[in-house]
Scaffold this active site. Structure first.
Site, PDB file in Angstrom:
ATOM      1  CG  HIS A 233      -1.951   1.044   1.257  1.00  0.00           C
ATOM      2  ND1 HIS A 233      -1.677   2.360   1.542  1.00  0.00           N
ATOM      3  CD2 HIS A 233      -3.282   0.967   1.021  1.00  0.00           C
ATOM      4  CE1 HIS A 233      -2.809   3.055   1.491  1.00  0.00           C
ATOM      5  NE2 HIS A 233      -3.785   2.238   1.160  1.00  0.00           N
ATOM      6  CB  CYS A 271      -4.426   3.259  -2.273  1.00  0.00           C
ATOM      7  SG  CYS A 271      -5.541   4.252  -1.243  1.00  0.00           S
ATOM      8  CG  HIS A 298      -7.397   0.386  -0.978  1.00  0.00           C
ATOM      9  ND1 HIS A 298      -6.651   0.716   0.139  1.00  0.00           N
ATOM     10  CD2 HIS A 298      -7.624  -0.944  -0.898  1.00  0.00           C
ATOM     11  CE1 HIS A 298      -6.438  -0.385   0.856  1.00  0.00           C
ATOM     12  NE2 HIS A 298      -7.016  -1.396   0.247  1.00  0.00           N
ATOM     13  CG  ASP A 351      -9.973   3.137   1.609  1.00  0.00           C
ATOM     14  OD1 ASP A 351     -10.422   2.867   2.736  1.00  0.00           O
ATOM     15  OD2 ASP A 351      -8.762   3.270   1.373  1.00  0.00           O
ATOM     16  CG  HIS A 352     -10.421   6.475   3.839  1.00  0.00           C
ATOM     17  ND1 HIS A 352      -9.276   7.228   3.934  1.00  0.00           N
ATOM     18  CD2 HIS A 352     -10.147   5.304   4.465  1.00  0.00           C
ATOM     19  CE1 HIS A 352      -8.342   6.522   4.575  1.00  0.00           C
ATOM     20  NE2 HIS A 352      -8.857   5.351   4.904  1.00  0.00           N
ATOM     21  CE1 TYR A 368     -11.555   1.537   5.904  1.00  0.00           C
ATOM     22  CE2 TYR A 368     -10.670   2.841   7.706  1.00  0.00           C
ATOM     23  CZ  TYR A 368     -10.491   2.195   6.504  1.00  0.00           C
ATOM     24  OH  TYR A 368      -9.264   2.204   5.894  1.00  0.00           O
TER      25      TYR A 368
END
Length: 396
Positions: A233, A271, A298, A351-352, A368
């Site tokens: 990542h 990501c 991501h 994500d997020h 999350y």
């Protein structure tokens, strides 16, 4: 793309049942209670897998087997910690999980100054404010040498902002920066954080990169033996903070790792939000260049400011063209399917997400919550189906 969902284990406020309701079929998780460098036992892996499968889901990705600081600095008991890591990887791979996301960020994980930044629609988002970070770094943490890591304009703005901060604002900023992360079993206070930073005082970027390469060579060999894929990542944010060395922030960082470790098991987690926090990164070009070694995705978005600040934007509304990125990734999937590759479909997770609706009244891990990620996954699913419709000629 395989639609997956990050789950932090039985204590996660968002249940596996909710993940299934969102339309995910795969789960991304770890043994968060066994992440200090010990070996993940077969029994604990089987227990976690059973929890997931009883909900009608599949454990698709391990995120993450934690990489202890000893491994990153190659100090202390790092040799034992690497051996433990390799055994955990073997055990999880033999239990059926074949994709492993990990990071090599020194001391910190993803870092934000704001965990509930107000949006115009009444929800909240995660935000990184470069001036707030500098105010903390210079005037609260008082890190030696911090003044060399911020521009004169940022320092002036940080000093002015610090002068107006109420005590509770300073406390919240410190808490956001150093003493929380979902599913981590320890937190820093100011003194322990300074001690952790000090362990990197003599570790520069090239030494850190050498440590990363040495580690990845070892674990890639194990992954190849077990038919598994490693997906590093990127740094988040994808530029230096707190004077720490960063080795996975740019396309050039990825090139250097891939050149040093040519194993096909050695890949990346693309990501979009993390790489997208650095304006030097062209996500579409990176997806094209590194396509053959992307093992996990991501999908989230950020809106940047010139001073380095950014916030987590709508999935389809930030500085990264996620529609074009999804199309590029799906082209790679089609190419892999034509080659007959078993790993043709990328596991992907939203994500997020933003904090929205009555999730604002509930306990959740920042970034999350349920509704925000549900919204993001629905939007991304629509993009994927539209791209596929164009691909097979149903549209256009």
């Amino acid at each position: 793309m395989l639609q997956t969902w990050r789950w932090f284990g039985p204590d996660d406020p968002v249940s596996l049942e909710y993940a299934a309701q969102a339309g995910a079929t795969g789960i991304v998780t770890a043994l968060h209670h066994m992440n200090r460098g010990e070996v993940w036992s077969d029994e604990e892996i089987a227990r976690r897998r059973g929890e997931i499968e009883r909900a009608g889901l599949v454990w698709s990705v391990v995120e993450s087997i934690g990489v202890p600081e000893e491994i990153k600095t190659r100090s202390g008991a790092y040799r034992q910690k690497i051996d433990n890591y390799k055994q955990s990887l073997r055990n999880a791979a033999r239990a059926g999980v074949k994709v492993f996301c990990y990071n090599f960020m020194a001391v910190t994980d993803w870092t934000r100054t704001d965990l509930d930044w107000p949006l115009k629609n009444g929800g909240t988002a995660l935000r990184f404010d470069a001036v707030d970070l500098a105010a903390y770094d210079l005037f609260i943490l008082e890190r030696a040498g911090a003044e060399t890591d911020h521009s004169p304009d940022t320092i002036a703005a940080a000093e002015a902002r610090f002068g107006t901060m109420a005590p509770e604002t300073k406390e919240r900023l410190e808490r956001n920066l150093i003493d929380w992360l979902p599913a981590r079993d320890f937190i820093y206070d100011r003194d322990s954080f300074k001690r952790a930073l000090a362990t990197y005082a003599k570790v520069d970027v090239e030494e850190m990169r050498a440590h990363l390469i040495a580690f990845v060579r070892e674990i890639s060999a194990v992954a190849e033996e077990e038919g598994a894929k490693l997906a590093i990542h990127p740094d988040d944010p994808a530029f230096p903070i707190f004077g720490l060395p960063r080795v996975m922030s740019t396309a050039e960082d990825v090139r250097k790792l891939f050149a040093a470790v040519p194993s096909p098991a050695c890949g990346i987690t693309l990501c979009a939000g993390s790489f997208g926090s650095n304006p030097k990164n062209d996500l579409i070009a990176m997806a094209r260049e590194f396509a053959h070694r992307i093992h996990f995705v991501h999908l989230r978005n950020v809106r940047r400011k010139p001073d380095g600040s950014f916030f987590e934007a709508e999935h389809l509304g930030g500085d990264v063209d996620l529609i074009a990125l999804v199309a590029e990734l799906m082209s790679e999937e089609a190419r892999r399917r034509a080659e007959g590759r078993a790993d043709a479909d990328f596991p992907m997770r939203p994500d997020h997400g933003h904090l929205l609706g009555d999730d604002c009244l509930k306990r959740s891990n920042p970034g999350y919550s349920f509704i925000g990620r549900l919204k993001g996954l629905a939007e991304l699913r629509g993009v994927m189906r539209t791209v596929e419709a164009f691909r097979v000629g149903r549209l256009g």
